[in-house]
Write an enzyme that holds these catalytic residues in place. Structure first.
Site, PDB file in Angstrom:
ATOM      1  N   LYS A 174      47.443 -15.457 -17.212  1.00 28.50           N
ATOM      2  CA  LYS A 174      47.694 -16.591 -16.306  1.00 28.50           C
ATOM      3  C   LYS A 174      49.185 -16.824 -16.093  1.00 28.50           C
ATOM      4  O   LYS A 174      49.589 -17.357 -15.063  1.00 28.50           O
ATOM      5  CB  LYS A 174      47.020 -17.857 -16.843  1.00 28.50           C
ATOM      6  CG  LYS A 174      45.494 -17.763 -16.743  1.00 28.50           C
ATOM      7  CD  LYS A 174      44.794 -19.092 -16.797  1.00 28.50           C
ATOM      8  CE  LYS A 174      43.313 -18.876 -16.481  1.00 28.50           C
ATOM      9  NZ  LYS A 174      42.546 -20.056 -16.274  1.00 28.50           N
TER      10      LYS A 174
ATOM     11  N   LYS B 100      37.734 -10.372 -13.956  1.00 23.36           N
ATOM     12  CA  LYS B 100      36.654 -11.316 -14.281  1.00 23.36           C
ATOM     13  C   LYS B 100      36.367 -12.231 -13.080  1.00 23.36           C
ATOM     14  O   LYS B 100      37.298 -12.596 -12.356  1.00 23.36           O
ATOM     15  CB  LYS B 100      37.160 -12.144 -15.477  1.00 23.36           C
ATOM     16  CG  LYS B 100      36.388 -13.362 -15.831  1.00 23.36           C
ATOM     17  CD  LYS B 100      37.083 -14.053 -17.005  1.00 23.36           C
ATOM     18  CE  LYS B 100      37.731 -15.361 -16.612  1.00 23.36           C
ATOM     19  NZ  LYS B 100      36.902 -16.538 -16.721  1.00 23.36           N
TER      20      LYS B 100
ATOM     21  N   LYS C 278      36.486 -19.210 -11.507  1.00 26.35           N
ATOM     22  CA  LYS C 278      36.414 -20.399 -10.645  1.00 26.35           C
ATOM     23  C   LYS C 278      37.669 -20.510  -9.792  1.00 26.35           C
ATOM     24  O   LYS C 278      37.631 -20.924  -8.656  1.00 26.35           O
ATOM     25  CB  LYS C 278      36.385 -21.680 -11.495  1.00 26.35           C
ATOM     26  CG  LYS C 278      35.139 -21.928 -12.268  1.00 26.35           C
ATOM     27  CD  LYS C 278      35.179 -23.401 -12.727  1.00 26.35           C
ATOM     28  CE  LYS C 278      34.558 -23.587 -14.083  1.00 26.35           C
ATOM     29  NZ  LYS C 278      35.491 -23.407 -15.188  1.00 26.35           N
TER      30      LYS C 278
HETATM   31  N1  AQP Z   1      33.210 -14.144 -15.443  1.00 25.72           N
HETATM   32  C1  AQP Z   1      32.615 -14.646 -16.515  1.00 25.72           C
HETATM   33  N2  AQP Z   1      31.628 -13.967 -17.142  1.00 25.72           N
HETATM   34  C2  AQP Z   1      30.998 -14.470 -18.235  1.00 25.72           C
HETATM   35  N3  AQP Z   1      31.330 -15.680 -18.780  1.00 25.72           N
HETATM   36  C3  AQP Z   1      32.307 -16.384 -18.177  1.00 25.72           C
HETATM   37  N4  AQP Z   1      32.846 -17.581 -18.433  1.00 25.72           N
HETATM   38  C4  AQP Z   1      33.816 -17.848 -17.533  1.00 25.72           C
HETATM   39  N5  AQP Z   1      33.926 -16.844 -16.663  1.00 25.72           N
HETATM   40  C5  AQP Z   1      32.994 -15.908 -17.024  1.00 25.72           C
HETATM   41  C6  AQP Z   1      32.415 -18.438 -19.529  1.00 25.72           C
HETATM   42  O1  AQP Z   1      32.040 -19.704 -18.990  1.00 25.72           O
HETATM   43  C7  AQP Z   1      32.338 -20.727 -19.935  1.00 25.72           C
HETATM   44  C8  AQP Z   1      33.056 -21.842 -19.232  1.00 25.72           C
HETATM   45  O2  AQP Z   1      34.272 -21.331 -18.715  1.00 25.72           O
HETATM   46  P1  AQP Z   1      35.493 -22.310 -18.537  1.00 25.72           P
HETATM   47  O3  AQP Z   1      35.099 -23.435 -17.687  1.00 25.72           O
HETATM   48  O4  AQP Z   1      36.016 -22.676 -19.868  1.00 25.72           O
HETATM   49  O5  AQP Z   1      36.549 -21.487 -17.775  1.00 25.72           O
HETATM   50  P2  AQP Z   1      37.185 -20.053 -17.947  1.00 25.72           P
HETATM   51  O6  AQP Z   1      36.699 -19.302 -19.123  1.00 25.72           O
HETATM   52  O7  AQP Z   1      38.646 -20.207 -17.911  1.00 25.72           O
HETATM   53  O8  AQP Z   1      36.663 -19.290 -16.684  1.00 25.72           O
HETATM   54  P3  AQP Z   1      36.540 -19.669 -15.189  1.00 25.72           P
HETATM   55  O9  AQP Z   1      35.303 -20.471 -14.974  1.00 25.72           O
HETATM   56  O10 AQP Z   1      36.587 -18.432 -14.432  1.00 25.72           O
HETATM   57  O11 AQP Z   1      37.792 -20.569 -14.855  1.00 25.72           O
HETATM   58  P4  AQP Z   1      39.292 -20.127 -14.452  1.00 25.72           P
HETATM   59  O12 AQP Z   1      39.235 -19.711 -13.038  1.00 25.72           O
HETATM   60  O13 AQP Z   1      40.057 -21.415 -14.627  1.00 25.72           O
HETATM   61  O14 AQP Z   1      39.748 -19.021 -15.353  1.00 25.72           O
HETATM   62  C9  AQP Z   1      33.153 -20.076 -21.059  1.00 25.72           C
HETATM   63  O15 AQP Z   1      32.318 -19.876 -22.180  1.00 25.72           O
HETATM   64  C10 AQP Z   1      33.581 -18.769 -20.461  1.00 25.72           C
HETATM   65  O16 AQP Z   1      33.735 -17.766 -21.452  1.00 25.72           O
END
Ligand code: AQP
Length: 327
Positions: A107, A188, A191
């Site tokens: 990031k 990956k 969001k």
């Molecule tokens: N692509 C993914 N595949 C499998 N698991 C995933 N998780 C996130 N992306 C994937 C899992 O979802 C849970 C909640 O995630 P989070 O809200 O803590 O955010 P994050 O891990 O940072 O991922 P995001 O949703 O993609 O957000 P951004 O865009 O901000 O990085 C976690 O258990 C995560 O492992």
């Protein structure tokens, strides 16, 4: 029954990666806590109105999965103990440990400046987990390293001040632990990706899902084979289909031998449409009941605060802080 804790950030619309990697593993059981980690959602400048909307959206998904019946659902910022314990973790962790975190490196890459919050985020996550004497943390693969850091911090604290924390363990699903972007399948699904075609949202309509999968980047060649290095796009779709249908990937490879990408994609799309349909329908129904969602979250916060209080007392005592006697 082991204590389970997991959190989801209210940073935007939930996608199929959040579902397959995390939410689908969550079980409604006493002693299980699921948290909307809103303090984690402000490490980047954010829109306050969207934070509130995102909090209700994640809560609606958790309620649609029935997690409020049995387990504790709550909002992190309603339980200030998380923040206090984070300070103790901040004084336990090291700069070097945080600099090694893959998510931070990804990031922060190429940026001139990032917030201290983005750097320190894993310390708050450690506090979230340790506060409840958590044994199991169901998460996607991207969070595994943060849970390992949490164990290291807990062990260090325990060896300095005496046994205080339980050592938690990450639990990942056999399929769907790392769902990749539909448009950049070496990355990956996220969001925060501004490209709407990169992700399948839990609230996407069946037509949106079909269109996005039809356009998903695949690889040159014609073979439908699981090979994440050579064929990341096809492998991603095979993993999604396997996770949703329960059919092993090796069986899917046999079923699609000699078939065209088009036919394969159509069947993946139908598996996703049907796999997400019940959740989407329930989420839509629940979203109109903001009052009820807030009631569930308020009650959850009171329960979580009571569950976390003894651990925090113990930590304060171990660290030697003077007690404040009730007036
Ligand atoms: N692509 C993914 N595949 C499998 N698991 C995933 N998780 C996130 N992306 C994937 C899992 O979802 C849970 C909640 O995630 P989070 O809200 O803590 O955010 P994050 O891990 O940072 O991922 P995001 O949703 O993609 O957000 P951004 O865009 O901000 O990085 C976690 O258990 C995560 O492992």
């Amino acid at each position: 029954m082991p204590r389970v804790f997991s959190g989801v950030q209210p940073t935007g619309a939930l996608h199929i990666g959040n579902y397959l990697g995390a939410l689908r593993q969550f079980e409604a059981a006493p002693g299980h806590l699921y948290c909307i980690v809103d303090w984690h959602a402000i490490t980047e400048p954010h829109d306050p109105a969207l934070l509130r909307e995102g909090t209700l959206h994640v809560a609606a998904a958790m309620i649609a999965l029935g997690l409020h019946e049995g387990s504790t659902l709550f909002v992190q910022s309603h339980v200030p103990a998380h923040m206090e314990l984070m300070w103790y973790m901040t004084c336990t962790g090291t700069m070097g440990e945080l600099q090694r975190m893959t998510q931070f490196k990804a990031k922060a890459q190429g940026r001139e400046s990032v917030s201290v919050g983005l750097f320190a985020y894993p310390l708050l996550m450690a506090a979230d987990i340790l506060l409840y004497r958590t044994e199991k943390v169901p998460v996607g693969e991207d969070q595994k390293q943060h849970v390992e850091l949490t164990r290291d911090l807990a062990e260090r604290f325990n060896s300095r001040y005496g046994k205080t924390f339980v050592l938690p363990e990450a639990v990942m699903p056999p399929a769907g632990a790392r769902v990749r972007s539909l448009t950049k399948p070496t990355e990956k699904m996220s969001k925060s990706d501004p490209d709407p075609d990169s992700k399948i949202l839990l609230l996407d309509s069946p037509d949106d899902i079909r269109r996005k999968i039809k356009r998903a980047v695949t690889d040159t060649g014609r073979e439908i084979r699981h090979d994440p290095e050579e064929k990341p796009g096809i492998s991603n779709l095979l993993e999604i289909q396997s996770a949703l249908t329960g059919t092993p990937i090796s069986r899917l490879e046999e079923l699609y031998a000699g078939k065209a990408y088009r036919e394969f994609k159509e069947e993946v799309a139908e598996a996703v449409v049907e796999g997400l349909r019940p959740l989407r329908e329930k989420m839509v129904a629940i979203a109109s009941e903001a009052g009820e969602i807030e009631r569930i979250l308020q009650e959850g916060a009171r329960k979580a605060a009571a569950l976390g209080a003894p651990l925090l007392e113990d930590v304060r005592r171990k660290l030697g802080f003077m007690e404040l006697s009730p007036s």
